[in-house]
Design a protein around this motif. Structure first.
Motif, short mmCIF file in Angstrom:
data_model
loop_
_atom_site.label_atom_id
_atom_site.label_comp_id
_atom_site.label_asym_id
_atom_site.label_seq_id
_atom_site.Cartn_x
_atom_site.Cartn_y
_atom_site.Cartn_z
N TYR A 173 -2.49 12.77 2.38
CA TYR A 173 -2.87 11.73 3.33
C TYR A 173 -3.53 10.58 2.58
O TYR A 173 -3.99 10.74 1.45
N ALA A 174 -3.59 9.41 3.21
CA ALA A 174 -4.21 8.25 2.59
C ALA A 174 -4.97 7.44 3.62
O ALA A 174 -4.52 7.31 4.77
N VAL A 175 -6.13 6.91 3.23
CA VAL A 175 -6.97 6.13 4.13
C VAL A 175 -7.53 4.92 3.40
O VAL A 175 -7.51 4.84 2.18
N GLY A 176 -8.06 3.98 4.19
CA GLY A 176 -8.77 2.84 3.63
C GLY A 176 -7.86 1.73 3.15
O GLY A 176 -6.77 1.50 3.69
N ASP A 177 -8.29 1.04 2.09
CA ASP A 177 -7.58 -0.13 1.60
C ASP A 177 -6.12 0.14 1.26
O ASP A 177 -5.27 -0.75 1.37
N ILE A 178 -5.82 1.35 0.81
CA ILE A 178 -4.46 1.63 0.32
C ILE A 178 -3.50 2.01 1.44
O ILE A 178 -2.28 2.02 1.22
N ALA A 179 -3.99 2.32 2.62
CA ALA A 179 -3.14 2.89 3.67
C ALA A 179 -2.42 1.80 4.47
O ALA A 179 -3.04 1.02 5.19
N ALA A 180 -1.10 1.75 4.32
CA ALA A 180 -0.27 0.89 5.16
C ALA A 180 0.24 1.77 6.31
O ALA A 180 1.22 2.50 6.17
N GLY A 191 0.81 -1.22 0.00
CA GLY A 191 0.00 0.00 0.00
C GLY A 191 0.84 1.26 0.00
O GLY A 191 2.05 1.24 -0.28
N VAL A 192 0.19 2.37 0.32
CA VAL A 192 0.85 3.66 0.45
C VAL A 192 1.32 3.80 1.90
O VAL A 192 0.51 3.66 2.83
N LEU A 193 2.58 4.05 2.11
CA LEU A 193 3.11 4.14 3.46
C LEU A 193 2.67 5.44 4.12
O LEU A 193 2.89 6.53 3.58
N VAL A 194 2.02 5.30 5.29
CA VAL A 194 1.58 6.47 6.05
C VAL A 194 1.98 6.29 7.50
O VAL A 194 2.17 5.17 7.99
N ASP A 195 2.11 7.41 8.22
CA ASP A 195 2.40 7.33 9.65
C ASP A 195 1.10 7.14 10.40
O ASP A 195 0.03 6.93 9.82
N SER A 196 1.15 7.22 11.72
CA SER A 196 -0.06 6.96 12.51
C SER A 196 -1.09 8.06 12.39
O SER A 196 -2.25 7.88 12.77
N SER A 197 -0.70 9.21 11.81
CA SER A 197 -1.68 10.27 11.54
C SER A 197 -2.27 10.11 10.14
O SER A 197 -3.09 10.92 9.72
N LEU A 198 -1.79 9.09 9.41
CA LEU A 198 -2.24 8.75 8.05
C LEU A 198 -1.68 9.71 7.01
O LEU A 198 -2.20 9.82 5.91
N GLU A 247 1.30 2.99 10.24
CA GLU A 247 1.96 2.68 11.50
C GLU A 247 0.91 2.64 12.60
O GLU A 247 0.11 3.56 12.73
N HIS A 248 0.92 1.54 13.39
CA HIS A 248 -0.09 1.40 14.44
C HIS A 248 0.58 1.52 15.82
O HIS A 248 1.49 0.75 16.14
N PRO A 249 0.14 2.47 16.64
CA PRO A 249 0.80 2.70 17.93
C PRO A 249 0.77 1.49 18.87
O PRO A 249 1.71 1.30 19.65
N LEU A 250 -0.27 0.66 18.79
CA LEU A 250 -0.37 -0.47 19.71
C LEU A 250 0.53 -1.63 19.30
O LEU A 250 1.18 -2.26 20.14
N PHE A 251 0.59 -1.89 18.01
CA PHE A 251 1.32 -3.07 17.54
C PHE A 251 2.75 -2.75 17.14
O PHE A 251 3.53 -3.67 16.83
N ASP A 252 3.10 -1.46 17.11
CA ASP A 252 4.46 -1.05 16.76
C ASP A 252 4.91 -1.62 15.42
O ASP A 252 6.07 -2.01 15.25
N GLU A 253 3.98 -1.69 14.49
CA GLU A 253 4.32 -2.09 13.13
C GLU A 253 3.29 -1.52 12.17
O GLU A 253 2.27 -0.96 12.58
N ARG A 254 3.57 -1.68 10.91
CA ARG A 254 2.70 -1.11 9.88
C ARG A 254 1.61 -2.13 9.53
O ARG A 254 1.89 -3.32 9.35
N ILE A 255 0.37 -1.67 9.44
CA ILE A 255 -0.76 -2.55 9.16
C ILE A 255 -1.56 -1.99 8.00
O ILE A 255 -1.85 -0.80 7.94
N ARG A 256 -1.92 -2.87 7.07
CA ARG A 256 -2.84 -2.50 6.00
C ARG A 256 -3.92 -3.57 5.92
O ARG A 256 -3.62 -4.75 5.75
N THR A 257 -5.16 -3.19 6.07
CA THR A 257 -6.26 -4.13 5.95
C THR A 257 -7.32 -3.56 5.01
O THR A 257 -7.52 -2.35 4.94
N GLU A 258 -7.99 -4.45 4.31
CA GLU A 258 -8.99 -4.05 3.32
C GLU A 258 -10.39 -4.27 3.90
O GLU A 258 -11.14 -5.13 3.44
#
Length: 411
Positions: A277-284, A262-269, A286-297
């Motif tokens: 900014y990017a949101v939704g299916d394309i947004a990979a 996806g498109v790499l975004v920080d925790s502010s998207l 950073e997630h503050p809880l899991f300390d890694e990048r998450i992209r879900t559709e």
């Protein structure tokens, strides 16, 4: 009121994410110009009902359209349906559409995803369906006649939801899947087997560990499948449901950082460009809880991420902290899944798995809950979220004991 009359904010994507971003801008008092580009001819709508209530005949497009046309007029949203954004120039702060280049101050990408296509013989024949847009669902809906037959390639969420809707309409359904169980990439083999039993109990011919070699055609029209073992499946229609591909080409061509699908975004998207900014299916993200990048559709991201992205576009400090969430309804089974467990150690169950009334928990090696799924068990979602967010070890006996509150499972 945020007085920014001269500002122009552009939203690319006419789905739920785009509509919720426009809504959030006005709710936060932004009174500049908002332009929303939607490549479909329809008002922005939610997609989950396409494979569920719409095909089951329980909802029409108006029921899952986010806002009616009057709302866009009342809120002075320049909604341009049937308009594809062709390119983005981050240096000039412009987007190009046919015959026009439009200046922007801030840009939000909510371009979603598209179905993955098969490259086997017959894949482009008449009678082969893919499901992503309303027009896809409408065409499939017209084709699914009582007493007809449907072959589904792929036992993911879309494939199984369409299979369930088709069976409720008394259509013969065969589902072909290469994996050992349905949904194995999403929930693993143990829970996938629950869905396998569910569909077989409702008359679906489910073929697992089976490859489709060809879509058989007669006079250019799909009439079935040829499988890896040489056998065939006869069908009046074929649905290909082998996953989705995020629409990140605009971002790539604009030089934005991409990766993780996806498109790499920080925790502010926010993307690698501070004004995009990017949101939704394309947004990979950073997630503050899991300390890694998450992209879900999934629908929940399109629903909840826009407000966070809009806050960032307006100069506020916001982070997207929601847990990944999705749901499905198939036959008499309703479920919710929350969390993130790509590397879980094991799955444990609370309740009646055979009777399909249970909660499943994905645990790491230290018995911490990474994710949970409630199947036909309600009012426990918040408890599951609390277990995940706490990152505390759980007492397995308490976790699986239906007589004890889930809160008692924390060691």
């Amino acid at each position: 009121m945020i007085m920014v009359d001269s500002k122009i904010f552009v939203i690319v994507g006419g789905g739920l994410g785009g509509a919720k971003a426009a809504e959030a801008l006005r709710e936060k008092g932004f009174d500049g110009k908002v332009v929303l580009f939607a490549d479909e001819e329809h008002l922005p709508y939610e997609r989950p009902p396409l494979s569920k209530e719409f095909l089951a005949g329980k909802k029409s497009l108006g029921d899952f359209t986010v806002h009616d046309s009057q709302w866009y007029r009342d809120n002075k949203i320049d909604l341009r349906v049937g308009t594809e954004v062709l390119s983005i120039d981050p240096n000039a702060h412009t987007v190009a559409v046919s015959g026009e280049s439009l200046k922007y101050d801030k840009l939000l990408l909510a371009s979603g995803s598209r179905p993955r296509w098969l490259t086997i013989p017959g894949a482009d024949s008449t009678g082969v369906h893919y499901l992503r847009k309303y027009d896809d669902a409408s065409n499939l809906n017209t084709a699914l006649l009582e007493g007809s037959s449907l072959a589904v390639v792929g036992a993911g969420w879309i494939g199984l939801e369409v299979a369930a809707s088709a069976r409720e309409r008394k259509i013969d359904v065969t589902v072909v899947e290469t994996a050992k169980a349905p949904l194995i990439g999403a929930v693993g083999e143990e829970v996938g087997n629950v869905f396998a039993a569910l569909h077989r109990d409702h008359g679906v011919d489910l073929r697992l560990e089976t490859e489709v070699k060809e879509i058989i055609t007669t006079d250019g029209k799909a009439t079935g499948l040829r499988l890896g073992d040489g056998s065939t499946v006869t069908a009046d229609r074929v649905l290909v449901a082998v996953g989705a591909q995020p629409n990140i080409e605009l971002a790539e061509d604009a030089g934005l950082s991409t990766g993780d699908g996806g498109v790499l975004v920080d925790s502010s998207l926010r993307t690698s460009n501070p004004d995009i900014y990017a949101v939704g299916d394309i947004a990979a993200a950073e997630h503050p809880l899991f300390d890694e990048r998450i992209r879900t559709e999934h629908w929940a991201n399109a629903l909840n991420q826009p407000a966070v992205a809009v806050a960032g576009m307006l100069g506020e400090d916001a982070k997207y902290k929601e847990l990944p969430y999705f749901f499905t309804d198939q036959y008499d089974l309703g479920m919710e899944y929350v969390g993130y467990a790509p590397n879980c150690d094991r799955v444990v169950f609370r309740g009646d798995v055979e009777g399909r009334e249970f909660v499943a928990f994905w645990l790491d090696g230290e018995n911490r809950v990474l994710a949970g799924m409630n199947v036909n068990v309600w009012d426990v979602l918040d408890d599951i979220k609390n277990l995940i967010r706490s990152k505390n070890k759980v007492n397995l006996n308490a976790l699986v004991d239906t007589e004890k509150p889930l809160g008692d499972a924390v060691s």
